[in-house]
Write a protein that holds these residues in place. Structure first.
Motif, PDB file in Angstrom:
ATOM      1  N   LEU A 140       1.589  10.414   8.765  1.00  0.00           N
ATOM      2  CA  LEU A 140       2.436   9.600   7.818  1.00  0.00           C
ATOM      3  C   LEU A 140       3.566   9.325   8.506  1.00  0.00           C
ATOM      4  N   ALA A 141       4.324  10.136   9.374  1.00  0.00           N
ATOM      5  CA  ALA A 141       5.270   9.793  10.079  1.00  0.00           C
ATOM      6  C   ALA A 141       5.191   8.593  11.029  1.00  0.00           C
ATOM      7  N   ALA A 142       4.011   8.507  11.990  1.00  0.00           N
ATOM      8  CA  ALA A 142       3.614   7.369  12.742  1.00  0.00           C
ATOM      9  C   ALA A 142       3.380   6.247  11.883  1.00  0.00           C
ATOM     10  N   GLU A 143       2.462   6.429  10.766  1.00  0.00           N
ATOM     11  CA  GLU A 143       1.978   5.202  10.072  1.00  0.00           C
ATOM     12  C   GLU A 143       3.172   4.490   9.357  1.00  0.00           C
ATOM     13  N   ARG A 144       4.291   5.136   8.661  1.00  0.00           N
ATOM     14  CA  ARG A 144       5.174   4.687   8.098  1.00  0.00           C
ATOM     15  C   ARG A 144       6.381   4.360   8.800  1.00  0.00           C
ATOM     16  N   GLY A 145       6.475   4.871  10.085  1.00  0.00           N
ATOM     17  CA  GLY A 145       7.852   4.607  10.892  1.00  0.00           C
ATOM     18  C   GLY A 145       8.796   5.749  10.708  1.00  0.00           C
TER      19      GLY A 145
END
Length: 257
Positions: free
Chosen positions: A110-115
């Motif tokens: 989620l950190a990667a996908e959402r920024g």
């Protein structure tokens, strides 16, 4: 009762409540230490009165401490009253570690996908720089291992912050509090082995990989790295249970035959 008297009574009540809460935490920490050290044996029954005699404190903070230790999973409540110190199968602990790896993997994805927050990424990289400094030593002493445990715990907390999800952060806190499932739960197994530093170097490389994946918005890769990262803890679990280990609490884990 006048206004001043009422205010004093409320203040006294608040102070007493705060003092009771602080004492419960102290009792909780002491009881946990005694359980993990083997001073209180696995399967043995614990009553409030017995702890009153042992620690010399009142029943109220002891009752609170026992309830908290049950919530942590170290104790189980008995139908006849009181609590018993739990025993764990190796599979129980392995499942808890697997669960942590799954939740951390989701947080990383989620950190990667959402920024991710640039500020939190900077904090994570700073934490990893400090671990790199530790691992630059050819041999790690006890103080270095203690520092690693602290920094490793900090990094895993920052990973939760990177997800920017209060729901996941709560779940990470919950699963990390399960007995033996914390990110550094079995790091101590490595402390006195010839390959102690090598294992931490592998773990650190995975730390770097997940931060790189998050930075480049590679969600699947970030999740995969964290799932693989938990496998190191699984390996350390097996070594702790099947080899002679002085790691606190290992006596509570029943090895798989």
């Amino acid at each position: 009762m006048g206004p001043n008297t009422s205010s004093l009574a409320l203040a006294h009540s608040s102070d007493s409540h705060e003092e009771s809460g602080s004492q419960a935490v102290k009792v909780q920490l002491k009881l946990r230490e005694m359980i993990l050290a083997g001073d209180l044996k696995a399967g043995s029954r614990i009553t409030e009165l017995a702890i009153v005699d042992k620690l010399g404190v009142s029943r109220t903070p002891i009752r609170s401490a026992l309830i908290r230790l049950e919530q942590e999973g170290l104790l189980q409540q008995m139908p006849s009253g009181g609590f018993a110190i739990r025993k764990f199968s190796e599979a129980d602990v392995a499942d808890a570690i697997e669960l942590r790896g799954t939740v951390e993997g989701l947080a990383a994805r989620l950190a990667a996908e959402r920024g991710a927050s640039a500020d939190v990424l900077a904090q994570a990289n700073q934490c990893l720089d400090e671990i790199d400094d530790l691992l630059s030593q050819s041999v790690l002493n006890e103080e270095a291992f203690s520092s690693y445990v602290r920094l490793n715990a900090q990094f895993h907390l920052l990973l939760g912050d990177l997800s920017a999800s209060p729901v996941l952060q709560r779940e990470l806190e919950r699963v990390g509090s399960l007995p033996f499932a914390s990110p550094s739960g079995f790091v101590g197994v490595q402390a006195n082995t010839p390959k102690a530093r090598d294992m931490l170097v592998v773990a650190q490389d995975q730390h770097r990989q997940v931060i790189e994946a998050i930075t480049h918005r590679e969600g699947a890769r970030a999740e995969s790295v964290m799932r693989e990262h938990s496998r190191l803890a699984q390996r350390n679990l097996r070594e702790a249970v099947h080899q002679t280990s002085n790691l606190p609490g290992v006596h509570l884990i029943l090895p798989t035959s």
